[in-house]
Design a protein around this motif. Structure first.
Motif, mmCIF file in Angstrom:
data_model
loop_
_atom_site.group_PDB
_atom_site.id
_atom_site.type_symbol
_atom_site.label_atom_id
_atom_site.label_comp_id
_atom_site.label_asym_id
_atom_site.label_seq_id
_atom_site.Cartn_x
_atom_site.Cartn_y
_atom_site.Cartn_z
ATOM 1 N N GLN A 190 -10.728 60.101 47.443
ATOM 2 C CA GLN A 190 -9.941 59.240 49.181
ATOM 3 C C GLN A 190 -8.810 60.329 50.143
ATOM 4 O O GLN A 190 -7.609 60.561 48.538
ATOM 5 N N LEU A 230 -1.587 49.533 54.009
ATOM 6 C CA LEU A 230 -2.060 50.265 53.169
ATOM 7 C C LEU A 230 -1.319 50.217 52.060
ATOM 8 O O LEU A 230 -1.670 50.983 50.535
ATOM 9 N N LYS A 231 -0.059 49.849 51.971
ATOM 10 C CA LYS A 231 0.945 49.871 50.539
ATOM 11 C C LYS A 231 -0.181 48.852 49.638
ATOM 12 O O LYS A 231 -0.241 49.144 48.433
ATOM 13 N N GLU A 288 -3.221 50.821 48.327
ATOM 14 C CA GLU A 288 -2.514 51.534 47.294
ATOM 15 C C GLU A 288 -2.198 50.717 45.900
ATOM 16 O O GLU A 288 -2.292 51.519 44.469
ATOM 17 N N ARG A 289 -2.136 49.385 46.314
ATOM 18 C CA ARG A 289 -1.364 49.046 44.706
ATOM 19 C C ARG A 289 -2.938 48.632 44.693
ATOM 20 O O ARG A 289 -2.299 48.167 42.920
ATOM 21 N N ARG A 340 -4.005 51.826 42.527
ATOM 22 C CA ARG A 340 -3.545 52.242 41.283
ATOM 23 C C ARG A 340 -2.992 53.777 41.675
ATOM 24 O O ARG A 340 -3.297 54.289 40.527
ATOM 25 N N MET A 341 -3.048 53.819 42.913
ATOM 26 C CA MET A 341 -3.110 55.535 42.746
ATOM 27 C C MET A 341 -2.705 55.201 44.441
ATOM 28 O O MET A 341 -2.266 54.931 44.931
ATOM 29 N N LYS A 342 -1.976 56.351 45.082
ATOM 30 C CA LYS A 342 -1.790 56.768 46.236
ATOM 31 C C LYS A 342 -2.701 57.451 46.790
ATOM 32 O O LYS A 342 -2.914 58.459 46.383
ATOM 33 N N LEU A 343 -2.409 57.338 47.966
ATOM 34 C CA LEU A 343 -3.642 57.882 48.643
ATOM 35 C C LEU A 343 -3.297 59.533 49.499
ATOM 36 O O LEU A 343 -2.067 58.891 50.052
#
Ligand code: AMP
Length: 462
Positions: free
Chosen positions: A230, A365-366, A369-370, A373-376
């Motif tokens: 991703q 987006l946030k 990501e929450r 459980r990962m930052k894209l």
């Protein structure tokens, strides 16, 4: 390796599947059961209710179908007219069609009758098909409710009830229909409820419908499959068209679903792609059932490389070999992101998911990501906005003039605002829905209608 001749060694045989069903399962190429099947088939054969937290792609259709088919085969009793022994409720027409296809394959040679009851297509042929009674009826809730109300279908003999993709039924405003349908089925029924996510309303529904269920969870809630790569591309909305076309020039993108948030957006993306020289098919709730099925068939058989879809229309689509998912914009509901990208990376194949993010979509987006459980990671190949020169993990956009930065600065715990200034109730508002809140052709009760018992009642779309 197992084969038909030493079926006793087959994993499905160990789970209690026998005879024609075992043969058909093997012939379908199901050599070993998937985890959800291992966990839930024996329990269902023993008569237990199931609460399955699983997505399409997990193998849940066979997980609920095989035990039901096994039991129907041993029944011996005659079907009564206008009844269904088992009822499977699905939120969308595409998913219902897919479930029937799977059941027909699994029940081959077992003399099991199936029927589909769907909105948006002729009612006459459906009524005709169910008039002698059927073994397994697969239905969307709106049309089924109509048939029951009109007396064309009686659910009192229905001993098996499956609710598939229950969270999506909630999103689509079908929850009251579902409760009413469940109430009309046999009191002694066995029930299975499957949902990719477990919002409070679904947990509550499950509590009301299931008796001492076995809870089976095949992937932790909100996590994405490991084999999907991703990334995000930072782009202003007006740059997205060009970026998408540039990406699609790469032939490695063999089979692509492009998701748009609204049906108008999906139409616009399709039009722009065609102007840029690409052939693309589109599916959304305003398209006729025939047009949707045609687009889907073309995509499935490989003659259509690019399918543009809204979330609801794409729900449950199981097309093997989708190489890429492109999110032209982020969905209103963060959990839909998980469903969207789950269209690729199926059955162990690699998948790639790219999301185009305008600064105004920062808050969404946030949220995504929450839940994953990962930052894209930012895709540097398609950098349309200047890299904000921040270390990873920092806000990606300069707060100055972007609409999205208001969300960035909202106090902790405050709800994110949608694009309509916080008025949205989520659930694809303004997207793939008829004004009543449901997809066209299969809408939930609204206003005053007669319930199954003929009593007048007032219900509203969820
Ligand atoms: P489902 O989650 O039911 O939509 O199934 C996803 C896909 O997995 C479908 O294409 C099924 O045909 C396939 N499938 C389900 N169970 C098995 C199995 N035990 N072995 C191989 N393929 C399977």
């Amino acid at each position: 390796m197992t084969n038909e001749n030493n079926a006793e060694l087959n994993g499905f045989a160990k789970l209690g599947i026998t005879g024609a069903l075992l043969k058909a399962t093997l012939a379908a190429g199901y050599t070993e059961p998937k985890p959800i099947q291992v966990e839930s088939i024996p329990a269902q054969l023993e008569g237990r209710d199931i609460l399955g937290i699983a997505q399409t792609g997990s193998g849940k259709t066979a997980a609920f179908a095989l035990p039901i088919l096994s039991k129907i085969i041993t029944l011996g009793t005659k079907r009564r007219p206008k009844t269904a022994r088992a009822l499977i409720l699905a939120p969308t027409r595409e998913l219902a069609v897919q479930i029937e296809d799977t059941i027909k394959i699994l029940a081959k040679g077992a003399h099991i009758s199936t029927a589909l009851v769907l909105g948006g297509v002729s009612r006459f042929s459906q009524v005709k098909k169910i008039s002698p009674g059927v073994d397994v009826l697969i239905a969307t809730p709106g049309r089924l409710t109509d048939l029951v109300r009109e007396g064309d279908l009686v659910l009192a003999d229905t001993q098996w009830l499956v609710l598939d993709e229950a969270d999506r039924m909630l999103d689509m405003g079908f929850i009251n229909d579902v409760k009413r349908i469940a109430k009309a089925t046999s009191k002694a029924r066995q029930t299975a409820l499957f949902s990719a996510t477990m919002p409070a309303e679904i947990a509550e529904l499950a509590k009301g419908l299931l008796r001492d269920p076995l809870r089976v969870e095949v992937a932790p809630q909100g996590t994405t499959a490991a084999e999907i790569r991703q990334s995000i591309v930072l782009a202003r909305t007006k740059q997205k068209r060009k970026i998408l076309s540039d990406m699609l020039a790469d032939e490695a993108m063999r089979s692509v679903i492009v998701f748009a948030r609204t049906k108008h957006g999906a139409d616009r993306v399709t039009r722009d792609l065609e102007r840029d020289g690409f052939e693309a098919a589109v599916i959304h709730g305003n398209k006729s059932q025939n047009a949707r099925q045609k687009a889907l068939n073309g995509f499935r058989d490989g003659s259509v490389r690019i399918l543009v879809a809204t979330d609801i229309a794409a729900r449950g689509i199981d097309v093997p070999g989708i190489s890429h998912v492109v999110n032209f914009d982020l969905p209103d509901e963060a959990e839909s992101y998980v469903h969207r990208i789950g269209r690729t990376g199926r059955n162990g194949a690699d998948g790639i998911a790219v999301t185009l993010v305008d600064p105004s979509e920062n808050a969404k987006l946030k949220q995504v990501e929450r839940i994953i459980r990962m930052k894209l990671p930012v895709d540097a190949d398609h950098l349309a906005l200047p890299d904000p020169q921040r270390p990873a993990g920092e806000p990606r956009y300069e707060p100055a003039n972007d609409r999205g930065d208001r969300d960035e600065r909202r106090p902790q715990g405050q709800k994110p605002r949608g694009n309509n200034g916080g008025k949205s109730k989520g659930h694809f508002a303004g997207g793939d829905r008829a004004p009543g809140g449901a997809p066209k052709g299969d809408r939930p009760f609204r206003g005053k209608r007669r319930g199954f018992g003929g009593r007048k009642q007032t219900t509203r779309a969820a």
